[in-house]
Design an enzyme around this catalytic site. Structure first.
Site, PDB file in Angstrom:
ATOM      1  N   LYS A   1       0.845  -1.204   0.000  1.00 22.72           N
ATOM      2  CA  LYS A   1       0.000   0.000   0.000  1.00 22.72           C
ATOM      3  C   LYS A   1       0.874   1.246   0.000  1.00 22.72           C
ATOM      4  O   LYS A   1       1.560   1.537   0.976  1.00 22.72           O
ATOM      5  CB  LYS A   1      -0.908   0.061   1.223  1.00 22.72           C
ATOM      6  CG  LYS A   1      -1.919   1.206   1.060  1.00 22.72           C
ATOM      7  CD  LYS A   1      -2.526   1.688   2.348  1.00 22.72           C
ATOM      8  CE  LYS A   1      -1.871   2.883   2.950  1.00 22.72           C
ATOM      9  NZ  LYS A   1      -2.001   4.143   2.207  1.00 22.72           N
TER      10      LYS A   1
ATOM     11  N   GLU B   1      10.290  15.325  15.439  1.00 22.47           N
ATOM     12  CA  GLU B   1      10.644  15.254  14.026  1.00 22.47           C
ATOM     13  C   GLU B   1       9.819  16.294  13.256  1.00 22.47           C
ATOM     14  O   GLU B   1       8.597  16.228  13.242  1.00 22.47           O
ATOM     15  CB  GLU B   1      10.313  13.848  13.510  1.00 22.47           C
ATOM     16  CG  GLU B   1      10.821  13.580  12.134  1.00 22.47           C
ATOM     17  CD  GLU B   1      10.451  12.177  11.650  1.00 22.47           C
ATOM     18  OE1 GLU B   1       9.340  11.707  11.935  1.00 22.47           O
ATOM     19  OE2 GLU B   1      11.293  11.568  10.980  1.00 22.47           O
TER      20      GLU B   1
ATOM     21  N   GLU C   1      10.240   0.578  10.164  1.00 26.07           N
ATOM     22  CA  GLU C   1      11.214   1.638   9.861  1.00 26.07           C
ATOM     23  C   GLU C   1      10.492   2.952  10.148  1.00 26.07           C
ATOM     24  O   GLU C   1       9.623   3.355   9.372  1.00 26.07           O
ATOM     25  CB  GLU C   1      11.630   1.592   8.387  1.00 26.07           C
ATOM     26  CG  GLU C   1      12.266   0.289   7.949  1.00 26.07           C
ATOM     27  CD  GLU C   1      13.745   0.217   8.293  1.00 26.07           C
ATOM     28  OE1 GLU C   1      14.293   1.222   8.786  1.00 26.07           O
ATOM     29  OE2 GLU C   1      14.343  -0.844   8.067  1.00 26.07           O
TER      30      GLU C   1
ATOM     31  N   CYS D   1      13.553  10.614   6.799  1.00 25.45           N
ATOM     32  CA  CYS D   1      13.531  10.060   8.153  1.00 25.45           C
ATOM     33  C   CYS D   1      14.908  10.165   8.812  1.00 25.45           C
ATOM     34  O   CYS D   1      15.008  10.342  10.014  1.00 25.45           O
ATOM     35  CB  CYS D   1      13.083   8.619   8.115  1.00 25.45           C
ATOM     36  SG  CYS D   1      13.966   7.647   6.889  1.00 25.45           S
TER      37      CYS D   1
HETATM   38  P1  NAP Z   1       2.441   7.716   8.283  1.00 24.52           P
HETATM   39  O1  NAP Z   1       1.371   8.690   8.502  1.00 24.52           O
HETATM   40  O2  NAP Z   1       2.811   6.818   9.394  1.00 24.52           O
HETATM   41  O3  NAP Z   1       1.986   6.863   7.015  1.00 24.52           O
HETATM   42  C1  NAP Z   1       2.776   5.833   6.479  1.00 24.52           C
HETATM   43  C2  NAP Z   1       1.887   4.868   5.747  1.00 24.52           C
HETATM   44  O4  NAP Z   1       1.002   4.224   6.664  1.00 24.52           O
HETATM   45  C3  NAP Z   1       1.003   5.521   4.705  1.00 24.52           C
HETATM   46  O5  NAP Z   1       0.847   4.646   3.617  1.00 24.52           O
HETATM   47  C4  NAP Z   1      -0.301   5.677   5.474  1.00 24.52           C
HETATM   48  O6  NAP Z   1      -1.417   5.837   4.662  1.00 24.52           O
HETATM   49  C5  NAP Z   1      -0.342   4.398   6.242  1.00 24.52           C
HETATM   50  N1  NAP Z   1      -1.191   4.404   7.425  1.00 24.52           N
HETATM   51  C6  NAP Z   1      -1.727   5.470   8.082  1.00 24.52           C
HETATM   52  N2  NAP Z   1      -2.432   5.038   9.156  1.00 24.52           N
HETATM   53  C7  NAP Z   1      -2.331   3.696   9.179  1.00 24.52           C
HETATM   54  C8  NAP Z   1      -2.827   2.680  10.052  1.00 24.52           C
HETATM   55  N3  NAP Z   1      -3.551   2.989  11.129  1.00 24.52           N
HETATM   56  N4  NAP Z   1      -2.526   1.395   9.792  1.00 24.52           N
HETATM   57  C9  NAP Z   1      -1.770   1.069   8.719  1.00 24.52           C
HETATM   58  N5  NAP Z   1      -1.285   1.978   7.859  1.00 24.52           N
HETATM   59  C10 NAP Z   1      -1.547   3.282   8.083  1.00 24.52           C
HETATM   60  O7  NAP Z   1       3.789   8.396   7.818  1.00 24.52           O
HETATM   61  P2  NAP Z   1       3.975   9.465   6.664  1.00 24.52           P
HETATM   62  O8  NAP Z   1       3.481  10.759   7.166  1.00 24.52           O
HETATM   63  O9  NAP Z   1       3.425   8.941   5.388  1.00 24.52           O
HETATM   64  O10 NAP Z   1       5.555   9.459   6.497  1.00 24.52           O
HETATM   65  C11 NAP Z   1       6.387  10.202   7.297  1.00 24.52           C
HETATM   66  C12 NAP Z   1       7.004   9.348   8.396  1.00 24.52           C
HETATM   67  O11 NAP Z   1       7.678   8.210   7.833  1.00 24.52           O
HETATM   68  C13 NAP Z   1       8.067  10.117   9.153  1.00 24.52           C
HETATM   69  O12 NAP Z   1       7.897   9.934  10.523  1.00 24.52           O
HETATM   70  C14 NAP Z   1       9.371   9.475   8.684  1.00 24.52           C
HETATM   71  O13 NAP Z   1      10.411   9.572   9.593  1.00 24.52           O
HETATM   72  C15 NAP Z   1       8.975   8.074   8.422  1.00 24.52           C
HETATM   73  N6  NAP Z   1       9.888   7.424   7.486  1.00 24.52           N
HETATM   74  C16 NAP Z   1      10.771   6.475   7.970  1.00 24.52           C
HETATM   75  C17 NAP Z   1      11.673   5.856   7.130  1.00 24.52           C
HETATM   76  C18 NAP Z   1      12.637   4.828   7.657  1.00 24.52           C
HETATM   77  O14 NAP Z   1      13.199   4.093   6.866  1.00 24.52           O
HETATM   78  N7  NAP Z   1      12.846   4.735   8.944  1.00 24.52           N
HETATM   79  C19 NAP Z   1      11.694   6.177   5.774  1.00 24.52           C
HETATM   80  C20 NAP Z   1      10.799   7.139   5.302  1.00 24.52           C
HETATM   81  C21 NAP Z   1       9.889   7.740   6.185  1.00 24.52           C
HETATM   82  P3  NAP Z   1      -1.851   7.329   4.236  1.00 24.52           P
HETATM   83  O15 NAP Z   1      -0.702   7.919   3.513  1.00 24.52           O
HETATM   84  O16 NAP Z   1      -2.963   7.171   3.345  1.00 24.52           O
HETATM   85  O17 NAP Z   1      -2.175   8.055   5.502  1.00 24.52           O
END
Ligand code: NAP
Ligand code: MG
Length: 505
Positions: A204, A409, A278, A312
């Protein structure tokens, strides 16, 4: 200029036209360019090797964050759609997992080669949907995504050598959920090792950046990948929730925020489902007085302003040795002034659009908190476009460890600067965070690098460089940055179980 026209040679049947091809998008990166490629008006879900209308009947728009113009309508997968995708992956698993490794590798090599052949199209699509500069999608995102498929193709027939005596076996159906900051690259990080190990996947993408994952689905078709081995379900958080809760998954792999990561951990608890997370980061970027200062400034800029700071592992906490603080900050401010912010499709642009309105609000909120708590804000003066989501390169000095900008963050182009006097104090401040994903060190002394790297609680420690990635290098976090590693031989472990007498160390 190489022309990539993705329009099919023959007119597709009506259903397919509606779901995968549509208007021709003239992205025209340069006025003289005649290149074009197709973006569908509407995308279906990629299930069992075909694009299908969602059973939910619902669609939503994905927009270009630099202009706020809609790009395409995207299917919102409901529970029944997710179930159909998992079922397709389940049906594909026995044959795929039994395929000899070298045959699985052939598909991965093919996908990698097609990605490179269609690199320009992928770079443009990613830039349009995400807002990041074309220079980054062209030079970083797309080549690294292809590299990941090449790299894991190489492991597919060598799993027994990677884990001698451990009898590695694939897990089954893997549910994968990825964020919006590196949409294609994160899809590659997830899909390539899973397939190399013999698993089948349901992925997804993020709601706001689904186009390159859907284009990757087309590449899977082009590569002749057996139906059901890769399935792509688009939608918002509800789709992710439905996927990670599905009872037929053997494993969940998630990249995203710490908050959602914790929720997923609760959702899979007690089900015997493998999990890797991650999550977020708040990296310390250390500069010592003996560092090559101009190179360090370049590293700091790359560390925080690359990809608008939507990274991230961004070096968002700059820790500078007190004796060079003023010099470094002056040089940094001058360098920030030369960062070109604007049209992401312009190949001279350094910093593109903030990915979404919601993310822009979050950045503004934290910057306001930084000012309210007493830190000193400096922003590059630059003309920002009237439409779209934009934020200038920003740096806070006089930051205390208790300030929100030092702890939370921001996930935007905002740097928090603090000072230290001794290496011991640098380590203490660097580790004073709930995260542990990455760190950076700038010093002329090799022995100091080794001393620091041993003591820093971070999955990746860059030395005299920052934000460098390679498929052969493992990546992952400690503490609230998650667990499990992606990349390298270590990245295979996340997609295998071990039936042998020897368990891998
Ligand atoms: P997010 O809100 O956690 O969303 C990530 C993914 O999860 C999206 O596809 C999101 O869908 C989905 N999602 C949302 N709620 C969910 C739930 N309850 N159950 C399952 N899936 C769900 O994060 P983001 O805002 O997209 O990305 C930013 C974050 O990612 C930052 O904190 C960053 O540090 C982290 N990140 C970490 C890494 C690493 O390798 N450590 C790499 C890149 C990013 P929707 O988009 O439709 O809400
Ligand atoms: Mg978009």
């Amino acid at each position: 200029m190489v022309k990539h026209d993705t329009k099919p040679a023959e007119a597709p049947p009506d259903e397919r036209r509606e779901l995968t091809f549509g208007k021709v998008w003239n992205y025209a990166p340069a006025p003289e360019s005649t290149d074009h490629f197709a973006i569908a008006e509407r995308y279906g879900l990629f299930v069992g090797g075909e694009f299908k209308k969602p059973k939910s009947g619902e669609y939503f728009a994905t927009i270009n964050p630099a202009t706020e113009q809609p790009l395409a309508e995207i299917a919102q997968a409901g529970d029944a759609d997710v179930a159909a995708a998992v079922s397709a992956a389940r049906s594909a698993f026995p044959a795929w997992s039994k395929l000899p490794g070298d045959e699985r590798a052939r598909y991965l090599y093919r996908i990698a080669r097609i990605l490179l052949e269609r690199a320009r199209e992928f770079a443009c699509l990613e830039t349009l949907d995400n807002g990041k500069p074309i220079r980054e999608t062209r030079d970083v995102d797309v080549p690294l995504a292809a590299q990941h498929f090449f790299y894991y193709a190489g492991w597919a027939d060598k799993l027994d050598l990677a884990f001698p005596g451990a009898r590695p076996r694939p897990l089954g159906v893997v549910g994968q959920v990825i964020p919006w900051n590196f949409p294609l690259l994160m899809a590659a990080w997830k899909i390539a090792p899973a397939l190399a190990c013999g698993n089948t996947v349901v992925l997804k993408p993020a709601e706001t950046s689904p186009l390159t994952a859907l284009r990757l689905a087309e590449v899977c078709q082009q590569a002749g990948l057996p139906p059901g081995v890769v399935n792509i379900v688009t939608g918002d958080g509800r789709t992710g929730q439905a996927l990670v809760r599905h009872q037929d998954l053997a494993k969940v792999a998630f990249t995203g925020s710490t908050e959602v990561g914790k929720e997923i951990q609760r959702a899979v608890a007690g089900r015997g489902v493998e999990l890797t997370l991650e999550l977020g980061g708040k990296a310390a970027h250390l500069v010592f007085e003996d560092a090559a200062i101009d190179q360090a400034v370049e590293g700091v800029v790359r560390g925080i302003f690359f990809n608008q700071g939507h990274v991230c592992c961004a070096g968002s906490r700059l820790l500078v040795q007190e004796s060079i603080h003023d010099l470094l900050v002056d040089k940094l401010k001058a360098r920030m002034q030369r960062i070109r912010v604007g049209d992401p499709m312009d190949k001279n642009t350094d910093m593109g659009a903030i990915h979404s309105k919601a993310q822009l609000q979050r950045i503004r909120e934290l910057v306001a908190a930084g000012e309210a708590e007493g830190a000193c804000l400096h922003q590059a003066t630059c003309a920002l476009p009237g439409k779209g989501f934009w934020f200038p390169p920003s740096v806070f000095t006089g930051v205390a460890s208790s300030h929100r900008i030092a702890r939370e963050e921001v996930f935007g182009p905002v740097l928090a600067v603090q000072t230290f006097r001794t290496p011991e104090e640098a380590v203490e401040k660097a580790n004073n965070t709930s995260y542990g994903l990455s760190a950076g060190i700038w010093t002329d002394k090799g022995a100091r690098i080794l001393w620091l790297a041993e003591r820093m609680k971070a999955g990746v420690v860059w030395n005299n460089t920052f934000n460098r990635f390679d498929a052969a290098a493992p990546f992952g976090g400690y503490k609230e940055s998650g667990f499990g590693r992606e990349g390298g031989r270590q990245g295979l472990r996340a997609y295998l179980r071990f039936d042998g007498a020897l368990q891998p160390g």
